[in-house]
Enzyme design. Structure first.
Site, PDB file in Angstrom:
ATOM      1  N   GLU A 115       0.847  -1.188   0.000  1.00  0.00           N
ATOM      2  CA  GLU A 115       0.000   0.000   0.000  1.00  0.00           C
ATOM      3  C   GLU A 115       0.879   1.233   0.000  1.00  0.00           C
ATOM      4  OE1 GLU A 115      -0.919  -1.806   3.174  1.00  0.00           O
ATOM      5  OE2 GLU A 115      -2.511  -2.997   2.277  1.00  0.00           O
ATOM      6  N   TYR A 127       8.024   1.985  -7.415  1.00  0.00           N
ATOM      7  CA  TYR A 127       7.371   0.673  -7.546  1.00  0.00           C
ATOM      8  C   TYR A 127       7.006   0.371  -9.007  1.00  0.00           C
ATOM      9  CZ  TYR A 127       6.991   1.136  -2.470  1.00  0.00           C
ATOM     10  OH  TYR A 127       7.275   1.314  -1.143  1.00  0.00           O
TER      11      TYR A 127
HETATM   12  C1  LIG Z   1      10.587   6.341  -1.429  1.00  0.00           C
HETATM   13  C2  LIG Z   1      12.022   6.138  -0.940  1.00  0.00           C
HETATM   14  C3  LIG Z   1      12.092   4.824  -0.161  1.00  0.00           C
HETATM   15  C4  LIG Z   1      12.958   6.050  -2.164  1.00  0.00           C
HETATM   16  O1  LIG Z   1      14.273   5.758  -1.682  1.00  0.00           O
HETATM   17  P1  LIG Z   1      15.580   6.134  -2.539  1.00  0.00           P
HETATM   18  O2  LIG Z   1      16.708   5.306  -2.060  1.00  0.00           O
HETATM   19  O3  LIG Z   1      15.774   7.585  -2.559  1.00  0.00           O
HETATM   20  O4  LIG Z   1      15.129   5.647  -3.981  1.00  0.00           O
HETATM   21  P2  LIG Z   1      16.119   5.276  -5.179  1.00  0.00           P
HETATM   22  O5  LIG Z   1      17.300   6.176  -5.159  1.00  0.00           O
HETATM   23  O6  LIG Z   1      16.356   3.805  -5.150  1.00  0.00           O
HETATM   24  O7  LIG Z   1      15.231   5.698  -6.415  1.00  0.00           O
HETATM   25  C5  LIG Z   1      14.512   4.768  -7.115  1.00  0.00           C
HETATM   26  C6  LIG Z   1      13.421   5.462  -7.911  1.00  0.00           C
HETATM   27  O8  LIG Z   1      12.527   6.158  -7.035  1.00  0.00           O
HETATM   28  C7  LIG Z   1      12.065   7.339  -7.708  1.00  0.00           C
HETATM   29  N1  LIG Z   1      12.606   8.511  -7.038  1.00  0.00           N
HETATM   30  C8  LIG Z   1      13.545   8.533  -6.068  1.00  0.00           C
HETATM   31  N2  LIG Z   1      13.745   9.808  -5.643  1.00  0.00           N
HETATM   32  C9  LIG Z   1      12.914  10.585  -6.378  1.00  0.00           C
HETATM   33  C10 LIG Z   1      12.620  11.979  -6.378  1.00  0.00           C
HETATM   34  N3  LIG Z   1      13.228  12.839  -5.545  1.00  0.00           N
HETATM   35  N4  LIG Z   1      11.681  12.437  -7.249  1.00  0.00           N
HETATM   36  C11 LIG Z   1      11.060  11.585  -8.096  1.00  0.00           C
HETATM   37  N5  LIG Z   1      11.287  10.235  -8.124  1.00  0.00           N
HETATM   38  C12 LIG Z   1      12.196   9.755  -7.280  1.00  0.00           C
HETATM   39  C13 LIG Z   1      12.579   7.255  -9.109  1.00  0.00           C
HETATM   40  O9  LIG Z   1      11.663   6.483  -9.856  1.00  0.00           O
HETATM   41  C14 LIG Z   1      13.870   6.487  -8.892  1.00  0.00           C
HETATM   42  O10 LIG Z   1      14.331   5.865 -10.024  1.00  0.00           O
HETATM   43  P3  LIG Z   1      15.446   6.581 -10.972  1.00  0.00           P
HETATM   44  O11 LIG Z   1      16.624   6.832 -10.130  1.00  0.00           O
HETATM   45  O12 LIG Z   1      15.693   5.573 -12.055  1.00  0.00           O
HETATM   46  O13 LIG Z   1      14.817   7.840 -11.446  1.00  0.00           O
HETATM   47  C15 LIG Z   1      12.519   7.316  -0.056  1.00  0.00           C
HETATM   48  O14 LIG Z   1      12.223   8.522  -0.719  1.00  0.00           O
HETATM   49  C16 LIG Z   1      11.882   7.346   1.326  1.00  0.00           C
HETATM   50  O15 LIG Z   1      12.399   6.756   2.274  1.00  0.00           O
HETATM   51  N6  LIG Z   1      10.728   8.065   1.444  1.00  0.00           N
HETATM   52  C17 LIG Z   1       9.997   8.156   2.733  1.00  0.00           C
HETATM   53  C18 LIG Z   1       9.374   6.836   3.107  1.00  0.00           C
HETATM   54  C19 LIG Z   1       8.469   6.304   2.015  1.00  0.00           C
HETATM   55  O16 LIG Z   1       7.777   7.042   1.329  1.00  0.00           O
HETATM   56  N7  LIG Z   1       8.497   4.970   1.867  1.00  0.00           N
HETATM   57  C20 LIG Z   1       7.635   4.270   0.929  1.00  0.00           C
HETATM   58  C21 LIG Z   1       6.341   3.979   1.614  1.00  0.00           C
HETATM   59  S1  LIG Z   1       5.196   3.141   0.526  1.00  0.00           S
END
Ligand SMILES: CC(C)(COP(=O)(O)OP(=O)(O)OC[C@H]1O[C@@H](n2cnc3c(N)ncnc32)[C@H](O)[C@@H]1OP(=O)(O)O)[C@@H](O)C(=O)NCCC(=O)NCCS
Length: 174
Positions: A115, A127
């Site tokens: 979710e 995702y």
């Molecule tokens: C969502 C989250 C887990 C992503 O972690 P992350 O390590 O920064 O993600 P990644 O570096 O592996 O990025 C993977 C993809 O996420 C998306 N993404 C990451 N940062 C982004 C940003 N600032 N804006 C848009 N898309 C983004 C992109 O699709 C990216 O792929 P790409 O690098 O090929 O463009 C992180 O932002 C987080 O901890 N957020 C708060 C908690 C949360 O929302 N968890 C998910 C609950 S369902």
């Protein structure tokens, strides 16, 4: 995050919980209580808890991200995922998801669900890169602001695993 960081992925341990709680509080408006992590770590054999650790940190140990997925019969449920704000945007979440999908597939899961808040476009984008699709909307699911949840589904984990090729993550060792 400095470019010379080295990140590894490994199972979560009891002594990671305090670092995990810090990341949880920095990441969510409704963080999990410590008891929830402890329960999954100690009492829930269906839980797969993994962390990302910065092994180039000066600190003794630096957990910078975590994921918790539950394996229920042939279905894996990603229950939580978060990366420390200082370490976002470097592919660490992608690496943790890959790890869990590969392990879940090896353990017999055929599909994966999760979710996500409708407002969380960053997570949805992440995702979708794995092939997750929105299959349902749960109205007013989150009690803090009554926001809807989107239920996302990766229906064919075996197909994903067949075509999976580990993405080359610069500066990330796993
Ligand atoms: C969502 C989250 C887990 C992503 O972690 P992350 O390590 O920064 O993600 P990644 O570096 O592996 O990025 C993977 C993809 O996420 C998306 N993404 C990451 N940062 C982004 C940003 N600032 N804006 C848009 N898309 C983004 C992109 O699709 C990216 O792929 P790409 O690098 O090929 O463009 C992180 O932002 C987080 O901890 N957020 C708060 C908690 C949360 O929302 N968890 C998910 C609950 S369902």
């Amino acid at each position: 995050m400095k470019e010379d960081k080295k990140i590894i992925f490994r199972p979560m341990r009891n002594d990671d919980i305090d670092s995990v709680m810090v990341i949880d509080r920095l990441s969510f408006s409704m963080p999990w209580p410590k008891s929830a992590y402890l329960h999954d770590l100690i009492d829930n054999p269906k839980a797969m808890l993994r962390v990302a650790e910065d092994i180039s940190s000066d600190h003794e140990k630096d957990v910078v991200g975590m994921i918790d997925a539950w394996l229920i019969l042939d279905e894996a449920h990603i229950a939580t995922l978060a990366i420390h704000p200082d370490y976002r945007g470097h592919g660490i979440a992608k690496g943790l998801i890959e790890l869990v999908l590969v392990e879940a597939h090896q353990m017999g899961a055929t599909r994966v669900i999760l979710e996500v808040r409708t407002s969380n476009l960053v997570a949805q984008g992440l995702y979708k890169q794995f092939g997750f699709e929105v299959v349902h909307r749960r109205r007013r699911y989150y009690v803090d602001n009554k926001e809807d949840a989107l239920l996302m589904n990766l229906e064919h984990l075996d197909e994903w695993a067949r075509t999976f090729q580990q993405v080359e993550l610069p500066k990330i060792a796993s």
